[in-house]
Scaffold this motif. Structure first.
Motif, PDB file in Angstrom:
ATOM      1  N   SER A 229      12.355   0.644   3.188  1.00  0.00           N
ATOM      2  CA  SER A 229      13.610  -0.060   3.384  1.00  0.00           C
ATOM      3  C   SER A 229      14.434  -0.030   2.103  1.00  0.00           C
ATOM      4  CB  SER A 229      13.355  -1.513   3.806  1.00  0.00           C
ATOM      5  OG  SER A 229      12.618  -1.563   5.011  1.00  0.00           O
ATOM      6  N   GLN A 230      15.685  -0.450   2.226  1.00  0.00           N
ATOM      7  CA  GLN A 230      16.566  -0.467   1.065  1.00  0.00           C
ATOM      8  C   GLN A 230      16.064  -1.435   0.006  1.00  0.00           C
ATOM      9  OE1 GLN A 230      21.160  -1.712   0.585  1.00  0.00           O
ATOM     10  NE2 GLN A 230      20.814  -0.030   2.029  1.00  0.00           N
ATOM     11  N   SER A 231      15.509  -2.552   0.428  1.00  0.00           N
ATOM     12  CA  SER A 231      14.905  -3.505  -0.503  1.00  0.00           C
ATOM     13  C   SER A 231      13.682  -4.113   0.160  1.00  0.00           C
ATOM     14  CB  SER A 231      15.899  -4.594  -0.893  1.00  0.00           C
ATOM     15  OG  SER A 231      16.310  -5.338   0.239  1.00  0.00           O
ATOM     16  N   THR A 232      12.647  -4.336  -0.620  1.00  0.00           N
ATOM     17  CA  THR A 232      11.398  -4.889  -0.108  1.00  0.00           C
ATOM     18  C   THR A 232      10.958  -6.022  -1.014  1.00  0.00           C
ATOM     19  OG1 THR A 232      10.744  -2.728   0.749  1.00  0.00           O
ATOM     20  CG2 THR A 232       9.016  -4.388   0.538  1.00  0.00           C
ATOM     21  N   THR A 233      10.687  -7.164  -0.417  1.00  0.00           N
ATOM     22  CA  THR A 233      10.229  -8.325  -1.173  1.00  0.00           C
ATOM     23  C   THR A 233       8.712  -8.450  -1.040  1.00  0.00           C
ATOM     24  OG1 THR A 233      12.311  -9.487  -0.785  1.00  0.00           O
ATOM     25  CG2 THR A 233      10.418 -10.823  -1.457  1.00  0.00           C
ATOM     26  N   VAL A 234       8.048  -8.565  -2.165  1.00  0.00           N
ATOM     27  CA  VAL A 234       6.605  -8.791  -2.181  1.00  0.00           C
ATOM     28  C   VAL A 234       6.376 -10.239  -2.584  1.00  0.00           C
ATOM     29  CG1 VAL A 234       4.409  -8.137  -3.235  1.00  0.00           C
ATOM     30  CG2 VAL A 234       6.127  -6.385  -2.728  1.00  0.00           C
ATOM     31  N   ALA A 235       5.899 -11.057  -1.641  1.00  0.00           N
ATOM     32  CA  ALA A 235       5.819 -12.500  -1.862  1.00  0.00           C
ATOM     33  C   ALA A 235       4.610 -12.914  -2.689  1.00  0.00           C
ATOM     34  CB  ALA A 235       5.805 -13.225  -0.515  1.00  0.00           C
ATOM     35  N   PHE A 236       3.581 -12.084  -2.724  1.00  0.00           N
ATOM     36  CA  PHE A 236       2.348 -12.454  -3.412  1.00  0.00           C
ATOM     37  C   PHE A 236       2.213 -11.661  -4.710  1.00  0.00           C
ATOM     38  CE2 PHE A 236       1.710 -13.164   1.123  1.00  0.00           C
ATOM     39  CZ  PHE A 236       1.293 -14.496   1.123  1.00  0.00           C
ATOM     40  N   PRO A 237       1.414 -12.166  -5.653  1.00  0.00           N
ATOM     41  CA  PRO A 237       1.264 -11.493  -6.951  1.00  0.00           C
ATOM     42  C   PRO A 237       0.354 -10.263  -6.865  1.00  0.00           C
ATOM     43  CG  PRO A 237      -0.096 -13.462  -6.914  1.00  0.00           C
ATOM     44  CD  PRO A 237       0.689 -13.465  -5.626  1.00  0.00           C
ATOM     45  N   PHE A 238       0.816  -9.245  -6.114  1.00  0.00           N
ATOM     46  CA  PHE A 238       0.050  -8.020  -5.972  1.00  0.00           C
ATOM     47  C   PHE A 238       0.229  -7.131  -7.198  1.00  0.00           C
ATOM     48  CE2 PHE A 238       0.533  -8.274  -1.103  1.00  0.00           C
ATOM     49  CZ  PHE A 238      -0.659  -8.964  -0.979  1.00  0.00           C
ATOM     50  N   THR A 239      -0.805  -6.382  -7.492  1.00  0.00           N
ATOM     51  CA  THR A 239      -0.656  -5.324  -8.480  1.00  0.00           C
ATOM     52  C   THR A 239      -0.021  -4.117  -7.803  1.00  0.00           C
ATOM     53  OG1 THR A 239      -2.844  -4.415  -8.027  1.00  0.00           O
ATOM     54  CG2 THR A 239      -2.688  -6.115  -9.749  1.00  0.00           C
ATOM     55  N   VAL A 240       0.415  -3.177  -8.599  1.00  0.00           N
ATOM     56  CA  VAL A 240       1.072  -1.982  -8.059  1.00  0.00           C
ATOM     57  C   VAL A 240       0.125  -1.218  -7.150  1.00  0.00           C
ATOM     58  CG1 VAL A 240       2.097   0.235  -8.669  1.00  0.00           C
ATOM     59  CG2 VAL A 240       2.663  -1.804  -9.991  1.00  0.00           C
ATOM     60  N   ILE A 241      -1.117  -1.051  -7.565  1.00  0.00           N
ATOM     61  CA  ILE A 241      -2.064  -0.285  -6.747  1.00  0.00           C
ATOM     62  C   ILE A 241      -2.340  -0.996  -5.428  1.00  0.00           C
ATOM     63  CG2 ILE A 241      -4.179  -1.289  -7.700  1.00  0.00           C
ATOM     64  CD1 ILE A 241      -3.566   2.426  -6.813  1.00  0.00           C
ATOM     65  N   GLU A 242      -2.321  -2.324  -5.428  1.00  0.00           N
ATOM     66  CA  GLU A 242      -2.527  -3.067  -4.176  1.00  0.00           C
ATOM     67  C   GLU A 242      -1.363  -2.846  -3.217  1.00  0.00           C
ATOM     68  OE1 GLU A 242      -5.257  -6.860  -5.661  1.00  0.00           O
ATOM     69  OE2 GLU A 242      -3.074  -6.934  -5.911  1.00  0.00           O
ATOM     70  N   VAL A 243      -0.144  -2.772  -3.750  1.00  0.00           N
ATOM     71  CA  VAL A 243       1.022  -2.492  -2.898  1.00  0.00           C
ATOM     72  C   VAL A 243       0.891  -1.110  -2.267  1.00  0.00           C
ATOM     73  CG1 VAL A 243       3.514  -2.049  -2.926  1.00  0.00           C
ATOM     74  CG2 VAL A 243       2.585  -4.034  -4.129  1.00  0.00           C
ATOM     75  N   VAL A 244       0.498  -0.125  -3.065  1.00  0.00           N
ATOM     76  CA  VAL A 244       0.367   1.244  -2.551  1.00  0.00           C
ATOM     77  C   VAL A 244      -0.766   1.318  -1.530  1.00  0.00           C
ATOM     78  CG1 VAL A 244      -0.032   3.648  -3.181  1.00  0.00           C
ATOM     79  CG2 VAL A 244       1.304   2.174  -4.685  1.00  0.00           C
ATOM     80  N   ARG A 245      -1.826   0.580  -1.760  1.00  0.00           N
ATOM     81  CA  ARG A 245      -2.952   0.588  -0.818  1.00  0.00           C
ATOM     82  C   ARG A 245      -2.594  -0.033   0.523  1.00  0.00           C
ATOM     83  NH1 ARG A 245      -7.441  -1.101  -5.372  1.00  0.00           N
ATOM     84  NH2 ARG A 245      -7.934   1.033  -6.072  1.00  0.00           N
ATOM     85  N   LEU A 246      -1.582  -0.893   0.561  1.00  0.00           N
ATOM     86  CA  LEU A 246      -1.116  -1.426   1.843  1.00  0.00           C
ATOM     87  C   LEU A 246      -0.655  -0.293   2.750  1.00  0.00           C
ATOM     88  CD1 LEU A 246       0.906  -4.574   0.678  1.00  0.00           C
ATOM     89  CD2 LEU A 246      -1.308  -4.554   1.836  1.00  0.00           C
ATOM     90  N   GLY A 247       0.063   0.667   2.163  1.00  0.00           N
ATOM     91  CA  GLY A 247       0.476   1.826   2.946  1.00  0.00           C
ATOM     92  C   GLY A 247      -0.687   2.723   3.283  1.00  0.00           C
ATOM     93  N   HIS A 248      -1.531   2.970   2.304  1.00  0.00           N
ATOM     94  CA  HIS A 248      -2.675   3.863   2.513  1.00  0.00           C
ATOM     95  C   HIS A 248      -3.579   3.351   3.627  1.00  0.00           C
ATOM     96  CE1 HIS A 248      -6.646   5.657   0.898  1.00  0.00           C
ATOM     97  NE2 HIS A 248      -6.000   6.594   1.572  1.00  0.00           N
TER      98      HIS A 248
END
Length: 260
Positions: free
Chosen positions: A79-98
């Motif tokens: 999306s044009q902008s994405t809000t991450v509400a929890f204190p995820f690390t970068v790798i955790e964000v990428v793993r959501l997609g994976h």
């Protein structure tokens, strides 16, 4: 991706007026046009983010008939902008997609996706501590990790992107666009909303020019990005490929690319 008679109504206002859309695998399809022309609305309609009417199919299948897990296995969305509400690390964000894609059991993909976006060493940093451009690249890494292989089981994977380079400096813009072009060359499908017409001219194989919720023109960059059509779309007299007046900087970023 094929859409026929796509209509979107928000409140009492019709935003998209029964337009047709087609994007083929193996090429980059760019959706361009002025603010309010319906570019992002069209992308959201095709990805199911907002209600729409019309017939839409992906890889020959009716999208409305596909289960969420089936869609997640063949297409990913930024999306044009994405809000991450929890204190995820970068790798955790990428793993959501994976974890949502068909390659969840294949190790090393999240790390490889970060590396391709120039984010080596960012894996264990907190996402909210990144700059806007770094967050944008992290979200693209999430998208890539979900549909890592451009072709699977003899059918293309797809990425749907809403202004993926809007927050990036010129160097990272080229990194991202090179990556998307390579994804398409390998057989995947890329559909992206773009504001930068120079990057569109360089990288797009197919351009859809929108205005007022309708398709004004479609075709190759040379066919669509003309003086007449751009002036009509943006309600301002525009010229393509004319040197700037003396003393005004004139940038040709495409000269950075290897012509071969």
């Amino acid at each position: 991706m094929i859409g026929k008679n796509i209509r979107v109504t928000l409140g009492r206002r019709e935003i998209l007026h029964g337009l047709d859309f087609e994007a083929r695998d193996g090429r980059v399809t760019a959706i361009v046009g002025p603010n309010g022309s319906g570019k992002s609305t069209l992308l959201k309609a095709m990805t199911g983010e907002i209600p729409a009417t019309g017939d839409m199919s992906l890889n020959g299948r009716d999208i409305d008939a596909m289960q969420p897990w089936e869609l997640a296995s063949v297409r990913a969305v930024q999306s044009q902008s994405t809000t991450v509400a929890f204190p995820f690390t970068v790798i955790e964000v990428v793993r959501l997609g994976h974890s949502a894609g068909p390659w969840a059991a294949e190790p090393g993909i999240p790390e490889a996706a970060l590396s391709r976006l120039g984010l080596d060493g960012y894996a264990h940093r907190y996402y909210h501590e990144l700059s806007g451009g770094e967050q944008q690249r992290a979200q693209l890494a999430r998208v890539l990790a979900q549909v890592w292989h451009p072709v699977q089981a003899f059918q293309p994977s797809w990425v749907f992107l809403d202004e993926p380079v809007s927050s990036l400096d010129i160097g990272h813009q080229f990194v991202v666009m090179d990556l998307l072009a390579d994804y398409a060359r390998q057989g995947g499908g890329v559909i992206t909303v773009m504001h930068d017409l120079n990057l569109t001219a360089i990288y797009a194989d197919h351009v859809v020019l929108m205005k007022d919720g309708q398709v004004l023109a479609r075709g190759t960059p040379a066919e669509v990005l003309t003086d007449e059509r751009l002036s009509q779309a943006y309600d301002h007299p525009l010229r393509v490929n004319r040197p700037a007046p003396s003393g005004v900087p004139y940038l040709l970023p495409q000269a950075c690319r290897d012509a071969s």
